[in-house]
Enzyme design. Structure first.
Site, PDB file in Angstrom:
ATOM      1  N   GLU A 425      -7.692 -54.023 -48.238  1.00 20.72           N
ATOM      2  CA  GLU A 425      -6.894 -53.662 -47.063  1.00 20.72           C
ATOM      3  C   GLU A 425      -5.538 -53.074 -47.439  1.00 20.72           C
ATOM      4  OE1 GLU A 425      -7.843 -53.412 -44.121  1.00 20.72           O
ATOM      5  OE2 GLU A 425      -9.432 -54.857 -43.686  1.00 20.72           O
ATOM      6  N   GLU A 502     -17.425 -58.121 -46.674  1.00 26.03           N
ATOM      7  CA  GLU A 502     -17.119 -59.290 -45.844  1.00 26.03           C
ATOM      8  C   GLU A 502     -18.044 -59.230 -44.633  1.00 26.03           C
ATOM      9  OE1 GLU A 502     -12.884 -59.703 -44.898  1.00 26.03           O
ATOM     10  OE2 GLU A 502     -12.380 -59.026 -46.923  1.00 26.03           O
TER      11      GLU A 502
HETATM   12  C1  IPT Z   1     -10.329 -59.173 -43.434  1.00 29.87           C
HETATM   13  C2  IPT Z   1      -9.563 -59.436 -44.689  1.00 29.87           C
HETATM   14  O1  IPT Z   1      -9.995 -58.594 -45.719  1.00 29.87           O
HETATM   15  C3  IPT Z   1      -9.664 -60.838 -45.149  1.00 29.87           C
HETATM   16  O2  IPT Z   1      -8.704 -61.065 -46.139  1.00 29.87           O
HETATM   17  C4  IPT Z   1      -9.477 -61.790 -44.003  1.00 29.87           C
HETATM   18  O3  IPT Z   1      -8.211 -61.630 -43.490  1.00 29.87           O
HETATM   19  C5  IPT Z   1     -10.474 -61.484 -42.941  1.00 29.87           C
HETATM   20  O4  IPT Z   1     -10.291 -60.180 -42.493  1.00 29.87           O
HETATM   21  C6  IPT Z   1     -10.318 -62.360 -41.726  1.00 29.87           C
HETATM   22  O5  IPT Z   1     -10.326 -63.708 -42.002  1.00 29.87           O
HETATM   23  S1  IPT Z   1      -9.575 -57.752 -42.728  1.00 29.87           S
HETATM   24  C7  IPT Z   1      -9.975 -57.639 -41.042  1.00 29.87           C
HETATM   25  C8  IPT Z   1      -9.079 -56.614 -40.436  1.00 29.87           C
HETATM   26  C9  IPT Z   1     -11.383 -57.302 -40.814  1.00 29.87           C
END
Ligand code: IPT
Length: 985
Positions: A425, A502
């Site tokens: 990010e 993710e």
């Molecule tokens: C995403 C991040 O990469 C991760 O560090 C964490 O913050 C997660 O979200 C949420 O828990 S970024 C998000 C804008 C999809």
């Protein structure tokens, strides 16, 4: 050196001069050496001041009187010293995207606040001749957050940034025989802070090990192990010319910088633990390395290891411990890996920084794939449209390159690491390209990753976060993306391997829908396809232990915070597996068992699929059991044998000719021998199927008693109803009358947040689902039944549910008195809101705390998270039915209930379902109280045992940071029926 003078201005320059460090030697691998090393961990002297300008004058002087300082254990973060108590050194602050300090505009110089907590550390240690006679002595810091300025014996060594990256200072000329005094000033804020905007607790200190390393003349400063496998193992170790390489197990002796082929060696993969202990020696030093032969390749749009496509059944892992924060001991690291391996996790993304170096040794040893991420995130720039984000601003490029170089150099020798990630990010600019170019030049043997490469112009893979199912399907089917996804599939991404870096946000109760992702992105059916699975967000809840429960953002008086968004892991803060981790194991695990009860008699009811990418199933024994309502009937072993990777076995179990009661077939795969991560007998996969007799035995017979009306209401069998037809007495027990229930205490996935793509919880509250008013519109007797009609609606609302409760006196087949309920409910008016459930809730006596049921259990389960649950008879206490999510919320549901008994020393109730099988939750507090509590310690039993029976329950999803549940899973108002028999116990 910029910071060499002690003036405030000099210090200020170093904090924000966009120079990554001044003083440390070139980055190199962490090697396990026999050269002398002195661990400086222990009790140091410490004083915290408000600003680097306030450091006590002369504290770096060896003669300084530090009696005003206090003891502090190093490594640690100073904010983790009693944060919930008197917090002598301030408290941690939790932020996700927002920066904890003001952000400079893109046309300004970088500035950090003068109020900049600064820890002044002093440590005295002794060294002997083994250090003073060395060629060089290095002082290694493995993690200091975020800026450290270092002095030895009063002489400045320099300064460094990069919180989770190693810095080594050459102290040869400052080190003295005997007593030495090390002084370090650590400031929380520096320009590095703008590169370290990870979603986590913000805190500082020397939080990883500090070591003094004697470097011998003619020693081994660095090695780069190249161990590949293409059918044969090949080894080349870049190192000092002439150094000897030995692998005793392979009877190999060679030298550095010579490539050798080793026919006898076996390959390493994350499934086939095959590490070889090697040594590299010169006359003066011997270094131990563990070698795994494997070749990582991007072959078209497929990532392969040793020529086979791999699937990531992965998790994102932050380093966390509820008492020590980001300081982890080896036992905790091993616990993480053991829990991961036991639950089918085969891959880790080190989000979003390199972990403690020791953890990577353990990853080699325990066998997991590692996507190693650089310490980089600039997320807070997103709020300004990424204007000035360091990855696109040349002023920062040296810092970015320094970070990726330190990342790769430290960890380059680990077979477990198969890809390098530039960070997270941080938008995408020239800076990312420079980092990637450097990595590809230095280490072409691994793939590169950066999710934010939205133009797909730089890195080797295409990854996304939190896609919807439709989105994943479109990638798989190579169709155009639905909606406004990051990019249509028209460019280079069509040619790249795909995975979800993710997905499945594991916040609170969830994630749901894991099996839906599994089908689309992990299925080996698409064996040569580019779908490579993904990494659940995230491994652990970062709750802070307060002694009575876990704290989260906002509990420490932060100016800005992001509440419990920091508690979004598959394990609780104390590493208790959450139901979400059990579901992960059941859906993502590489060993799949399916039982189709309809086909058991045809010989094909059991299917075992080996979804591993390399190894067969000879390490497992497959057993079956036939269980009749808790009573063991028969058991045996299935001849699955050494089923090869990606193969399927089909078979069956012998069944009795007739089934008179519901019976359960349970099939399990167990380890036959101890492994590093579990003992023999550990269950790797388990599944069950229910066999029901046809026709189903009728649980009850009509009783002769009829509803009797008197001045205060109605009697029917063992029950009494008030004049409004509400069930108020059961035997001798008073009840809080059963009412229609549409509400669940919002789970994190129902709650709106900056990142949640929903508002389910707010909509439910606005619709008044938590405050329905129940009005009896008629009570009458009809052919021996007591028929009660109620209308449930919220104040101000015009939509309602009309429920008909038809009660009849019955006798159970074992002669007990009871009543039967046929319930039918129907929506009226417009119901746009998603519901938490459609069911009934009743208040039972608080003394009834013993529960037994036949249905899915023993673990909590929901419609989209039920693969870990097994059919069977389960017994426990009401307390055991609660899952203590860090932020209280709906929990504890168990589905598929055929029979449920709840009771205590005086009385009880047995509920049998006929027709459809409801779900139940039993709690010592209401859903409203669950909603209103912000921490587990705020929940108090309220004098009732609340029983909720759902005809239908809402799914979990993972909407707290992800898509809405699949349309067909969502629960909207609809007619439902429940058919139950309540009998006395
Ligand atoms: C995403 C991040 O990469 C991760 O560090 C964490 O913050 C997660 O979200 C949420 O828990 S970024 C998000 C804008 C999809």
């Amino acid at each position: 050196m910029v910071a060499n003078d002690d003036t405030a201005q000099g210090l200020h320059d170093a904090l924000t001069n966009l120079i990554p460090w001044d003083g440390p030697v070139a980055p190199r691998a962490h090697l396990h050496t026999d050269a002398p090393a002195l661990d400086l961990s222990g009790t140091w002297r410490f004083q915290l001041v408000d600003s680097p300008h306030d450091a006590p004058a002369g504290f770096t002087d060896p003669q300084f009187d530090d009696s005003d300082f206090v003891d502090l254990v190093v490594p640690s973060s100073w904010q983790m010293v009693d944060p919930a108590g008197n917090a002598p050194f301030g408290r941690p602050a939790y932020l996700n995207i927002n920066y904890p300090i003001p952000v400079p505009a893109s046309d300004e110089d970088i500035v950090v606040p003068n109020e900049n907590p600064t820890g002044c550390y002093r440590h005295t240690f002794e060294v002997g001749q083994d250090f003073t006679s060395a060629e060089r002595v290095l002082l290694r810091f493995e993690g200091v957050d975020s800026f450290a300025r270092v002095w030895l014996n009063g002489i400045e060594l320099g300064w460094t940034k990069g919180s989770r990256l190693t810095s080594e200072f050459d102290v040869t000329s400052q080190l003295r025989p005997g007593r030495n005094v090390l002084a370090v000033a650590v400031s929380q804020w520096s320009d590095g802070t703008f590169l370290e905007d990870q979603d986590m607790w913000r805190m500082s200190g020397i939080f990883r090990e500090v070591t003094l390393l004697a470097r011998p003349y003619g020693g081994i400063d660095d090695l780069f192990v190249h161990a590949s496998w293409d059918g044969d193992a090949k080894l080349l170790i870049d190192g000092p010319e002439g150094a000897t390489v030995t692998i005793p197990e392979l009877e190999l002796t060679t030298t550095c910088n010579t490539e050798v082929t080793i026919p006898a060696a076996q390959p390493w993969t994350a499934e086939t633990l095959r590490l070889y202990d090697a040594t590299v020696s010169t006359d003066t030093e011997t270094v131990a390395v563990r070698i795994g032969f494997r070749t990582v390749a991007v072959d078209g749009d497929v990532i392969t290891v040793n020529g086979e496509k791999i699937i990531f059944r992965g998790v994102n892992r932050h380093e966390w411990h509820p008492r020590t924060g980001r300081t982890l001991d080896e036992k905790t690291m091993r616990t993480d890996l053991e829990l991961m391996k036991r639950h089918g996790v085969n891959a880790i993304r080190t989000s979003h920084y390199p972990p403690n170096a020791r953890f990577l040794d353990l990853c080699d040893e325990y066998d997991v794939w590692v996507l190693l991420e650089c310490d980089l995130e600039t997320h807070g720039f997103e709020w300004g449209g990424w204007d000035g984000s360091p990855t696109g601003d040349r002023r920062w490029y040296d810092c970015l390159l320094n970070r990726i170089q330190r990342t790769v150099e430290r960890d380059k020798n680990h077979p477990a690491i198969i890809g390098w990630s530039m960070g997270n990010e941080s938008h995408c600019g020239e800076g990312i390209r420079l980092m990637n170019d450097w990595v590809k030049e230095r280490d072409p043997s691994r793939f590169t990753h950066y999710e934010g490469d939205y133009a797909h112009a730089i890195v080797d893979v295409w990854t996304v976060m939190y896609p919807s199912m439709e989105w994943v399907e479109a990638v798989r089917d190579r169709t155009v993306m639905p909606g406004a996804g990051p990019a249509p599939q028209t460019g280079r991404e069509r040619e790249l391997p795909f995975f979800m870096c993710e997905f499945a946000h594991a916040m609170g109760n969830g994630p749901g829908e894991l099996s839906a992702y599994e089908e689309r992105c992990f299925d080996p059916h698409f064996h040569r396809d580019r779908m490579h699975g993904g990494f659940v967000w995230e491994w652990i809840d970062h709750g802070i232990d307060t002694g009575r429960g876990y704290a989260y953002g906002g509990d420490f008086g932060e100016v800005l915070h992001d509440s419990n968004f920091v508690c979004d892991g598959l394990v609780m803060p104390d590493r208790t597996p959450s139901p979400g981790l059990l579901e992960f194991a059941a859906t993502m695990g590489a060993v799949r068992i399916e039982v189709d009860s309809e086909q058991l008699r045809d010989g094909t009811g059991i299917t075992v699929t080996n979804r591993r990418d390399f190894s067969d199933l000879s390490d497992l024994e497959f057993t079956w059991q036939l269980v009749d309502d808790g009573e063991y009937v028969q058991a045996g072993v299935l001849a699955v044998g050494a089923l090869a990777a990606h193969h399927t076995w089909t078979g069956t179990v012998p069944l009795p000719d007739e089934i008179s009661d519901p019976m359960v077939v349970v099939v399990e795969a167990k380890l036959t021998a101890d492994t590093l991560w579990a003992s023999a007998g550990h269950v790797v996969a388990r599944t069950s199927a229910l066999l029901v007799p046809e026709p189903l035995p009728q649980p009850c017979l009509p009783a002769s008693s009829q509803p009797r009306r008197d001045s205060s209401g109605w009697s029917l069998g063992p029950a009494r109803f008030d004049r409004r037809g509400r069930l108020v007495t059961w035997g001798t027990a008073s009840l809080v009358a059963a009412v229609l229930d549409l509400f669940r205490a919002p789970i994190d996935n129902d709650r709106a947040s900056a990142l949640a793509r929903n508002n389910i919880g707010d909509a439910a509250l606005a619709a008044g689902l938590d405050r329905l008013v129940h009005t009896t519109t008629s009570v009458h007797e009809d052919s021996g039944d007591l028929v009660v009609v109620t209308r449930s609606a919220a104040a101000a609302a015009r939509n309602s549910m009309t429920t008909t409760w038809r009660w009849r006196a019955v006798q159970t087949d074992d002669g007990r008195e009871g009543i039967h309920l046929d319930l039918h409910t129907d929506p009226h008016g417009h119901w746009p809101t998603m519901l938490g459930r459609i069911g009934v809730t009743i208040g039972l006596p608080a003394q009834w705390t013993t529960v037994s049921w036949f249905g899915l259990g023993p673990t909590e389960n929901y419609p989209d998270s039920q693969h870990a649950a097994i059919w069977g008879r389960w017994d426990c206490d009401v307390a055991d039915l609660q899952t203590p999510y860090v932020m209280p919320q709906e929990n504890g549901l168990r589905q598929g209930i055929h029979e449920l008994t709840i009771g205590g020393s005086s009385g009880g109730m047995r509920i049998t379902a006929d027709g459809s099988w409801p779900a139940f939750a039993i709690r010592p507090w209401t859903s409203q109280a669950l909603m209103n509590a912000a921490h587990t310690w705020e929940l108090e039993p309220d004098g009732h045992t609340w029983l909720t029976l759902d005809a239908i329950s809402a799914p979990l999803g993972s909407t707290s940071c992800g898509p809405m549940p699949i349309m067909s899973h969502r629960l909207y108002a609809q007619p439902v029926d429940l058919s139950l028999t309540l009998s006395l116990v």
